[in-house]
Structures are given as C-alpha cells and as structure tokens.
Design a protein around this motif. Structure first.
Motif, PDB file in Angstrom:
ATOM      1  N   GLU A  20     -50.925 -30.941 -14.580  1.00  0.00           N
ATOM      2  CA  GLU A  20     -50.651 -31.545 -13.394  1.00  0.00           C
ATOM      3  C   GLU A  20     -51.577 -32.427 -12.752  1.00  0.00           C
ATOM      4  O   GLU A  20     -51.612 -33.815 -12.542  1.00  0.00           O
ATOM      5  CB  GLU A  20     -50.194 -30.803 -12.281  1.00  0.00           C
ATOM      6  N   GLY A  21     -53.062 -32.101 -12.806  1.00  0.00           N
ATOM      7  CA  GLY A  21     -54.196 -32.930 -12.551  1.00  0.00           C
ATOM      8  C   GLY A  21     -54.445 -34.178 -13.449  1.00  0.00           C
ATOM      9  O   GLY A  21     -54.737 -35.139 -13.028  1.00  0.00           O
ATOM     10  N   LEU A  22     -54.072 -33.788 -14.753  1.00  0.00           N
ATOM     11  CA  LEU A  22     -54.566 -34.721 -15.811  1.00  0.00           C
ATOM     12  C   LEU A  22     -53.234 -35.901 -15.670  1.00  0.00           C
ATOM     13  O   LEU A  22     -53.445 -37.108 -16.047  1.00  0.00           O
ATOM     14  CB  LEU A  22     -54.554 -34.140 -17.291  1.00  0.00           C
ATOM     15  N   LEU A  23     -52.143 -35.360 -15.676  1.00  0.00           N
ATOM     16  CA  LEU A  23     -50.871 -36.394 -15.877  1.00  0.00           C
ATOM     17  C   LEU A  23     -50.387 -36.901 -14.253  1.00  0.00           C
ATOM     18  O   LEU A  23     -49.863 -38.033 -14.683  1.00  0.00           O
ATOM     19  CB  LEU A  23     -49.635 -35.720 -16.403  1.00  0.00           C
ATOM     20  N   ARG A  24     -50.761 -36.387 -13.404  1.00  0.00           N
ATOM     21  CA  ARG A  24     -50.633 -37.150 -11.952  1.00  0.00           C
ATOM     22  C   ARG A  24     -49.096 -37.403 -11.974  1.00  0.00           C
ATOM     23  O   ARG A  24     -48.855 -38.810 -11.996  1.00  0.00           O
ATOM     24  CB  ARG A  24     -51.616 -38.200 -11.679  1.00  0.00           C
ATOM     25  N   PRO A  25     -48.230 -36.865 -11.729  1.00  0.00           N
ATOM     26  CA  PRO A  25     -46.552 -37.071 -11.704  1.00  0.00           C
ATOM     27  C   PRO A  25     -46.449 -37.803 -10.458  1.00  0.00           C
ATOM     28  O   PRO A  25     -47.323 -37.577  -9.327  1.00  0.00           O
ATOM     29  CB  PRO A  25     -45.964 -35.736 -11.555  1.00  0.00           C
ATOM     30  N   GLU A  26     -45.807 -38.828 -10.272  1.00  0.00           N
ATOM     31  CA  GLU A  26     -45.586 -39.724  -8.943  1.00  0.00           C
ATOM     32  C   GLU A  26     -45.094 -38.950  -7.983  1.00  0.00           C
ATOM     33  O   GLU A  26     -45.356 -39.234  -6.732  1.00  0.00           O
ATOM     34  CB  GLU A  26     -44.695 -40.866  -9.586  1.00  0.00           C
ATOM     35  N   ARG A 180     -32.773 -43.981 -25.804  1.00  0.00           N
ATOM     36  CA  ARG A 180     -33.299 -44.059 -24.489  1.00  0.00           C
ATOM     37  C   ARG A 180     -32.629 -43.544 -23.331  1.00  0.00           C
ATOM     38  O   ARG A 180     -31.998 -44.487 -22.839  1.00  0.00           O
ATOM     39  CB  ARG A 180     -34.098 -45.443 -24.351  1.00  0.00           C
ATOM     40  N   PRO A 181     -32.434 -42.157 -23.206  1.00  0.00           N
ATOM     41  CA  PRO A 181     -31.776 -41.937 -21.665  1.00  0.00           C
ATOM     42  C   PRO A 181     -32.411 -42.469 -20.628  1.00  0.00           C
ATOM     43  O   PRO A 181     -33.717 -42.431 -20.682  1.00  0.00           O
ATOM     44  CB  PRO A 181     -31.799 -40.290 -21.953  1.00  0.00           C
ATOM     45  N   ARG A 182     -31.871 -42.793 -19.547  1.00  0.00           N
ATOM     46  CA  ARG A 182     -32.833 -43.366 -18.507  1.00  0.00           C
ATOM     47  C   ARG A 182     -33.239 -41.949 -17.786  1.00  0.00           C
ATOM     48  O   ARG A 182     -34.368 -42.354 -17.462  1.00  0.00           O
ATOM     49  CB  ARG A 182     -31.401 -43.801 -17.447  1.00  0.00           C
ATOM     50  N   VAL A 183     -32.608 -40.822 -17.682  1.00  0.00           N
ATOM     51  CA  VAL A 183     -33.337 -39.623 -17.053  1.00  0.00           C
ATOM     52  C   VAL A 183     -33.567 -38.557 -18.138  1.00  0.00           C
ATOM     53  O   VAL A 183     -32.677 -38.446 -19.065  1.00  0.00           O
ATOM     54  CB  VAL A 183     -32.435 -39.075 -15.771  1.00  0.00           C
ATOM     55  N   ARG A 205     -45.468 -44.641 -23.306  1.00  0.00           N
ATOM     56  CA  ARG A 205     -45.730 -46.225 -24.013  1.00  0.00           C
ATOM     57  C   ARG A 205     -44.138 -46.527 -24.381  1.00  0.00           C
ATOM     58  O   ARG A 205     -43.970 -47.901 -24.625  1.00  0.00           O
ATOM     59  CB  ARG A 205     -46.247 -45.772 -25.566  1.00  0.00           C
ATOM     60  N   HIS A 206     -43.390 -45.940 -24.209  1.00  0.00           N
ATOM     61  CA  HIS A 206     -41.913 -46.175 -24.646  1.00  0.00           C
ATOM     62  C   HIS A 206     -41.141 -46.547 -23.129  1.00  0.00           C
ATOM     63  O   HIS A 206     -39.759 -46.569 -23.005  1.00  0.00           O
ATOM     64  CB  HIS A 206     -41.031 -45.094 -25.086  1.00  0.00           C
ATOM     65  N   GLY A 207     -41.885 -46.713 -21.937  1.00  0.00           N
ATOM     66  CA  GLY A 207     -41.231 -47.184 -20.662  1.00  0.00           C
ATOM     67  C   GLY A 207     -40.879 -45.913 -19.916  1.00  0.00           C
ATOM     68  O   GLY A 207     -40.455 -46.299 -18.713  1.00  0.00           O
ATOM     69  N   TYR A 208     -41.253 -44.807 -20.008  1.00  0.00           N
ATOM     70  CA  TYR A 208     -40.731 -43.808 -19.234  1.00  0.00           C
ATOM     71  C   TYR A 208     -42.154 -43.580 -18.170  1.00  0.00           C
ATOM     72  O   TYR A 208     -43.166 -43.500 -18.363  1.00  0.00           O
ATOM     73  CB  TYR A 208     -40.524 -42.529 -19.883  1.00  0.00           C
ATOM     74  N   ARG A 209     -41.605 -43.153 -16.871  1.00  0.00           N
ATOM     75  CA  ARG A 209     -42.428 -42.878 -15.997  1.00  0.00           C
ATOM     76  C   ARG A 209     -42.488 -41.321 -15.720  1.00  0.00           C
ATOM     77  O   ARG A 209     -41.368 -40.752 -15.654  1.00  0.00           O
ATOM     78  CB  ARG A 209     -42.383 -43.500 -14.708  1.00  0.00           C
ATOM     79  N   LEU A 210     -43.546 -40.328 -15.496  1.00  0.00           N
ATOM     80  CA  LEU A 210     -43.596 -39.059 -15.047  1.00  0.00           C
ATOM     81  C   LEU A 210     -43.227 -38.850 -13.578  1.00  0.00           C
ATOM     82  O   LEU A 210     -44.127 -39.241 -12.807  1.00  0.00           O
ATOM     83  CB  LEU A 210     -44.754 -38.320 -15.839  1.00  0.00           C
ATOM     84  N   LEU A 211     -41.922 -38.254 -13.133  1.00  0.00           N
ATOM     85  CA  LEU A 211     -41.867 -38.129 -11.799  1.00  0.00           C
ATOM     86  C   LEU A 211     -42.447 -36.835 -11.257  1.00  0.00           C
ATOM     87  O   LEU A 211     -42.714 -36.919 -10.016  1.00  0.00           O
ATOM     88  CB  LEU A 211     -40.323 -38.544 -11.472  1.00  0.00           C
ATOM     89  N   LEU A 216     -42.877 -25.311 -16.119  1.00  0.00           N
ATOM     90  CA  LEU A 216     -42.792 -26.050 -17.497  1.00  0.00           C
ATOM     91  C   LEU A 216     -41.868 -27.180 -17.703  1.00  0.00           C
ATOM     92  O   LEU A 216     -41.706 -27.849 -18.491  1.00  0.00           O
ATOM     93  CB  LEU A 216     -42.335 -24.889 -18.678  1.00  0.00           C
ATOM     94  N   ASN A 217     -41.058 -27.535 -16.344  1.00  0.00           N
ATOM     95  CA  ASN A 217     -40.166 -28.493 -16.450  1.00  0.00           C
ATOM     96  C   ASN A 217     -40.818 -30.091 -16.027  1.00  0.00           C
ATOM     97  O   ASN A 217     -41.266 -29.996 -15.085  1.00  0.00           O
ATOM     98  CB  ASN A 217     -38.821 -28.264 -15.438  1.00  0.00           C
ATOM     99  N   TYR A 218     -40.620 -30.728 -16.823  1.00  0.00           N
ATOM    100  CA  TYR A 218     -40.980 -32.165 -16.698  1.00  0.00           C
ATOM    101  C   TYR A 218     -39.628 -33.446 -16.578  1.00  0.00           C
ATOM    102  O   TYR A 218     -39.005 -33.422 -17.374  1.00  0.00           O
ATOM    103  CB  TYR A 218     -41.897 -32.587 -17.794  1.00  0.00           C
ATOM    104  N   ILE A 219     -39.871 -34.171 -15.601  1.00  0.00           N
ATOM    105  CA  ILE A 219     -38.696 -35.152 -15.289  1.00  0.00           C
ATOM    106  C   ILE A 219     -39.133 -36.373 -15.364  1.00  0.00           C
ATOM    107  O   ILE A 219     -40.193 -36.947 -14.680  1.00  0.00           O
ATOM    108  CB  ILE A 219     -38.203 -34.990 -13.867  1.00  0.00           C
ATOM    109  N   PHE A 220     -38.833 -37.401 -16.304  1.00  0.00           N
ATOM    110  CA  PHE A 220     -39.157 -38.619 -16.604  1.00  0.00           C
ATOM    111  C   PHE A 220     -37.946 -39.609 -16.502  1.00  0.00           C
ATOM    112  O   PHE A 220     -36.646 -39.127 -16.239  1.00  0.00           O
ATOM    113  CB  PHE A 220     -39.357 -38.885 -17.960  1.00  0.00           C
ATOM    114  N   VAL A 221     -38.209 -40.677 -16.012  1.00  0.00           N
ATOM    115  CA  VAL A 221     -37.365 -41.998 -15.892  1.00  0.00           C
ATOM    116  C   VAL A 221     -37.598 -43.038 -16.243  1.00  0.00           C
ATOM    117  O   VAL A 221     -38.876 -43.297 -16.478  1.00  0.00           O
ATOM    118  CB  VAL A 221     -36.856 -42.033 -14.342  1.00  0.00           C
TER     119      VAL A 221
END
Length: 223
Positions: A20-26, A180-183, A205-211, A216-221
């Motif tokens: 979490e500290g390294l990736l800094r989700p939004e 490329r799923p949106r979510v 790099r493929h346009g996803y943001r880590l929210l 262990l669950n990661y949510i990208f959009v």
C-alpha cells in the motif's frame, strides 16, 4: 492455530502494508462495496452499460455476482471446480455459469486441491495426480479473450479475478490479447512484492489506475 500459520499471516499483513505504501492507491470518494464480508468487492461505479461482468473464481460465495446482477449487469460466473459448479447451479441458477477456469491458453490443466480448504482449487501445471498427496483434477481453461467469446459477448465491462495465484500470468495474457475491461478486480493471492509491483506497473502502462486495496483485493479502473 499453529505457529507456522500465525507467522504466515503476520508476513502477509506486513507485505500488504508495504505494498500500500509503495503503490499508493487513489482511494477516491464514492466507492461502493457489494457482497458479503468474505466475497464482496469495492467498485468505483455502477454502470451496466459499460458491458457484461465476468466473475472468475466463484467458490461457494457468489454474493458479489448476485449483487451485480441485481444492479442490472449481465453476469457470467466462471469456475470449473466441483463445489463451485454445484453451488452455482443449485443456489443461483439465474447466473450464467461457465464451468471453466482462466489461463494463458485454451485447453485443460491440472488443478490441485487446497490442503486446508477442500473447496479451493488452484491451477498447478506441474501437479502429478499419481504422486500428489492432495487431490488433483484436470479441468478446462480458457484465456480471458476466449472466455468472453464463449459467453457470446464481445467485451467485458467488469472483470473479477480470484484465481488462486494464476492472476499475474493471466493479466499479462489478457493485455497481450488486447482485452481491456473498464473495471478490474484482482485478488493477488500470489502477493510477493515483486510480482504485485510488476503486474500493477503493467496495468498502469495500459491505462489503468489503482483505486483501492482491501487485503489482497486490488481494484483498478480504466478511463
């Protein structure tokens, strides 16, 4: 509980904290959580018009899938393992069940049963049924691109991957196949720091943001 399990849980918590500290989700406001404490997920929005939802890795908790269906999504639930197939067919027949797993190519692959939880099976390409001390089954698998096509769809608006350690390889193949799923909801069961960092950087790099990260669950959009 054995000291080995306690130590493993402590290491996992430290790894999650470090990531979490390294990736800094939004952590944007307005995130929504659907499903049970165990099987639920956060998503940034409810938008069935973005395309159907594919929930891979059902187990015996499809509360997230059911909630998405209630919200108006067309939901395709994928899992080839015996307990999951039986549970979905018996308890949730309105879900579109695809009794397959996902991998980097189409075919059949060995799945090994978890020693501590009999309902959990993980892809193990090197599992030997004759030599293994735990049950091993050969089960069908598809790439994410083939899974979408097998469901009769042309795109995925939301993809959930809970695939017991196969997620890094599957994500690389999915992006190579230009899916490329949106979510994107991914459980990083293989939560080794270098692997999670590599997959997250690739997705970015493929346009996803880590929210958000929840355990262990990661949510990208993807915008």
């Amino acid at each position: 509980m054995s000291l080995r399990i306690v130590a493993a849980k402590a290491r996992t918590k430290l790894t999650i904290f470090a990531l979490e500290g390294l990736l800094r989700p939004e952590r944007p406001p307005g995130m929504l959580r659907f499903g049970t404490y165990y099987g639920g997920w956060w998503i940034p929005e409810v938008d069935p018009s973005s395309g159907p939802a594919f929930c891979v890795g059902a187990g015996t908790d499809v509360s997230f899938d059911v909630e998405l269906q209630r919200l108006g999504y067309t939901v395709h639930t994928a899992d080839p393992t015996p307990a999951a197939v039986e549970h979905v067919r018996r308890e949730h027949p309105s879900l579109h069940l695809l009794p397959v797993g996902v991998w980097t190519e189409d075919g059949e692959l060995s799945f090994a049963q978890d020693e501590t939880w009999s309902e959990s099976w993980a892809i193990d390409p090197h599992a030997d049924a004759a030599a293994s001390t735990t049950p091993v089954r050969s089960l069908p698998v598809l790439t994410v691109r083939s899974l979408v096509a097998a469901a009769g769809e042309t795109r995925a608006g939301l993809l959930k991957l809970d695939i017991e350690g196969a997620e890094h390889a599957v994500l690389r193949q999915m992006l190579a196949d230009d899916v490329r799923p949106r979510v994107l909801c991914v459980e990083f069961d293989d939560h080794r720091v270098r692997h999670v960092l590599a997959s997250t950087r690739l997705l970015r790099r493929h346009g996803y943001r880590l929210l958000q990260i929840e355990g262990l669950n990661y949510i990208f959009v993807r915008d």
